[in-house]
Design a protein around this motif. Structure first.
Motif, short mmCIF file in Angstrom:
data_model
loop_
_atom_site.label_atom_id
_atom_site.label_comp_id
_atom_site.label_asym_id
_atom_site.label_seq_id
_atom_site.Cartn_x
_atom_site.Cartn_y
_atom_site.Cartn_z
N GLY A 1 0.81 -1.23 0.00
CA GLY A 1 0.00 0.00 0.00
C GLY A 1 0.83 1.26 0.00
O GLY A 1 0.38 2.30 -0.51
N VAL A 2 2.02 1.20 0.59
CA VAL A 2 2.86 2.41 0.64
C VAL A 2 4.01 2.34 -0.38
O VAL A 2 4.93 3.16 -0.33
CB VAL A 2 3.42 2.67 2.06
N THR A 3 3.93 1.38 -1.28
CA THR A 3 4.99 1.24 -2.28
C THR A 3 4.75 2.24 -3.43
O THR A 3 3.64 2.27 -3.99
CB THR A 3 5.01 -0.20 -2.84
N VAL A 4 5.76 3.02 -3.73
CA VAL A 4 5.61 4.04 -4.79
C VAL A 4 5.23 3.35 -6.10
O VAL A 4 5.84 2.35 -6.49
CB VAL A 4 6.91 4.85 -4.94
N GLY A 5 4.19 3.87 -6.74
CA GLY A 5 3.75 3.32 -8.02
C GLY A 5 2.50 2.47 -7.88
O GLY A 5 1.80 2.21 -8.85
N GLN A 6 2.18 2.02 -6.65
CA GLN A 6 0.95 1.26 -6.44
C GLN A 6 -0.25 2.23 -6.44
O GLN A 6 -0.11 3.39 -6.03
CB GLN A 6 0.99 0.53 -5.09
N VAL A 7 -1.41 1.74 -6.87
CA VAL A 7 -2.60 2.62 -6.98
C VAL A 7 -2.95 3.30 -5.65
O VAL A 7 -3.14 4.52 -5.60
CB VAL A 7 -3.81 1.83 -7.55
N PRO A 8 -3.03 2.57 -4.51
CA PRO A 8 -3.41 3.27 -3.26
C PRO A 8 -2.42 4.37 -2.88
O PRO A 8 -2.82 5.41 -2.36
CB PRO A 8 -3.43 2.16 -2.22
N GLU A 9 -1.14 4.15 -3.15
CA GLU A 9 -0.13 5.19 -2.83
C GLU A 9 -0.41 6.46 -3.62
O GLU A 9 -0.36 7.57 -3.10
CB GLU A 9 1.27 4.63 -3.15
N ARG A 10 -0.74 6.29 -4.90
CA ARG A 10 -1.04 7.46 -5.74
C ARG A 10 -2.33 8.15 -5.27
O ARG A 10 -2.37 9.38 -5.13
CB ARG A 10 -1.18 7.01 -7.20
N LEU A 11 -3.35 7.34 -4.98
CA LEU A 11 -4.63 7.92 -4.52
C LEU A 11 -4.43 8.68 -3.20
O LEU A 11 -5.04 9.72 -2.96
CB LEU A 11 -5.68 6.82 -4.33
N TYR A 12 -3.57 8.13 -2.34
CA TYR A 12 -3.32 8.72 -1.02
C TYR A 12 -2.78 10.14 -1.17
O TYR A 12 -3.15 11.05 -0.43
CB TYR A 12 -2.31 7.83 -0.29
N ARG A 13 -1.91 10.33 -2.16
CA ARG A 13 -1.38 11.69 -2.39
C ARG A 13 -2.42 12.56 -3.10
O ARG A 13 -2.56 13.74 -2.82
CB ARG A 13 -0.09 11.63 -3.21
N GLU A 14 -3.17 11.95 -4.04
CA GLU A 14 -4.10 12.75 -4.86
C GLU A 14 -5.28 13.28 -4.06
O GLU A 14 -5.75 14.38 -4.31
CB GLU A 14 -4.60 11.92 -6.04
N ILE A 15 -5.77 12.52 -3.10
CA ILE A 15 -6.98 12.95 -2.37
C ILE A 15 -6.70 14.13 -1.45
O ILE A 15 -7.57 14.96 -1.19
CB ILE A 15 -7.60 11.78 -1.56
N ARG A 16 -5.45 14.27 -0.99
CA ARG A 16 -5.19 15.18 0.14
C ARG A 16 -5.62 16.63 -0.13
O ARG A 16 -6.25 17.28 0.70
CB ARG A 16 -3.70 15.12 0.54
N ALA A 17 -5.28 17.13 -1.33
CA ALA A 17 -5.56 18.55 -1.61
C ALA A 17 -7.06 18.83 -1.73
O ALA A 17 -7.50 19.96 -1.54
CB ALA A 17 -4.84 18.98 -2.88
#
Ligand SMILES: Cc1cc2nc3c(=O)[nH]c(=O)nc-3n(C[C@H](O)[C@H](O)[C@H](O)COP(=O)(O)OP(=O)(O)OC[C@H]3O[C@@H](n4cnc5c(N)ncnc54)[C@H](O)[C@@H]3O)c2cc1C
Length: 246
Positions: free
Chosen positions: A206-222
């Motif tokens: 889940g916290v591996t760079v390039g995995q979908v949840p990792e990307r979503l985790y950064r994208e949702i924040r803003a």
């Protein structure tokens, strides 16, 4: 609002000031700039105007900003930008009304964007729970994980209903300020919880760079910050509930 519109010859204005965190700055062909106008209104409140400014106007300068997920954004400096009278939007002093009207639309669309991110997180989480075997059985067989999934899936449907309700009200011409605020608040906050749950369900992946949840985790924040922070949505909702005569 500190950007100033000073009257110029021919009925136009000259804009001076700085706008921070402007989405699509540097990419956009044109900008709508809200600026404080000379004089106050009848109630002693400041007046604001709205102005259309082409992206290549002399005096307009963009400084890019990097945020944690891809998003074209920057600060826009307006150093004596001349705006002809015909580039004014609405009547003098109507800028704030135009700005707030736009926020009502965009709060619903930010809520809708959050639904998309949450939807992807849920799909990824379900696929992983079904496919990953741990301690001799699929993760999906663990009741603790089933309960977590049920919680975020229920949140997701509640968020959908709030967003669709606010969008339908707007389409039918019966929009209120609290419905878009509730839709944005709940959809973005619940999407953050859903995505966090998806990250957790994938374990180290889940916290591996390039995995979908990792990307979503950064994208949702803003999304919990722009078009009005979650705290400001609560201020709006409470104000609507506490309005005299409500
Ligand atoms: C990716 C991104 C894109 C953006 N795009 C645009 C754009 O295109 N155009 C544009 O004009 N702006 C844009 N913004 C700016 C955005 O709208 C502001 O960042 C946001 O409204 C918060 O304002 P601020 O950053 O000044 O935070 P502040 O107002 O300084 O707030 C800091 C914290 O204090 C809290 N707070 C402040 N006042 C209160 C209160 N009364 N009660 C309780 N809590 C409070 C806030 O909720 C927040 O958590 C964008 C921002 C981001 C991050």
């Amino acid at each position: 609002m500190q950007t100033i519109a000073t009257p110029a010859a021919g009925g136009g204005v000259v804009l001076r000031g700085r706008k921070c965190f402007i989405s699509n700055a540097g990419v956009a062909d044109s900008y709508v700039v809200f600026a404080r106008e000379e004089g106050d209104d009848a109630g002693g409140r400041p007046r604001f105007g709205a102005f259309w400014v082409p992206g290549d106007a002399p005096g307009l300068r963009v400084t890019p900003i990097k945020v944690i997920a891809p998003h074209p954004i920057g600060a826009v400096d307006l150093e004596g930008v001349e705006v002809p009278a015909e580039h004014r939007l609405g009547a003098p002093g109507e800028g704030l009304k135009i700005a707030l009207g736009n926020l009502d639309v965009f709060r619903v669309s930010v809520g809708a964007a959050a639904l998309g991110l949450a939807d992807r997180a849920l799909t990824t989480m379900i696929e992983h729970l079904n496919s990953r075997r741990q301690f001799g059985k699929p993760l999906a067989a663990q009741q603790g994980l089933q309960f977590a999934l049920a919680d975020v899936a229920t949140d997701h449907v509640a968020a959908q209903l709030l967003v669709y309700r606010a969008a339908a009200a707007r389409d039918q011409g019966r929009a209120s300020v609290d419905q878009p605020a509730m839709a944005k608040l709940f959809a973005t906050e619940s999407a953050q919880r859903t995505i966090d749950r998806a990250v957790q369900s994938l374990g180290g992946l889940g916290v591996t760079v390039g995995q979908v949840p990792e990307r979503l985790y950064r994208e949702i924040r803003a999304l919990r910050i722009y078009e009005g922070t979650s705290e400001i949505q609560k201020v709006i909702i409470a104000r609507a509930l506490l309005r005299p005569g409500k």
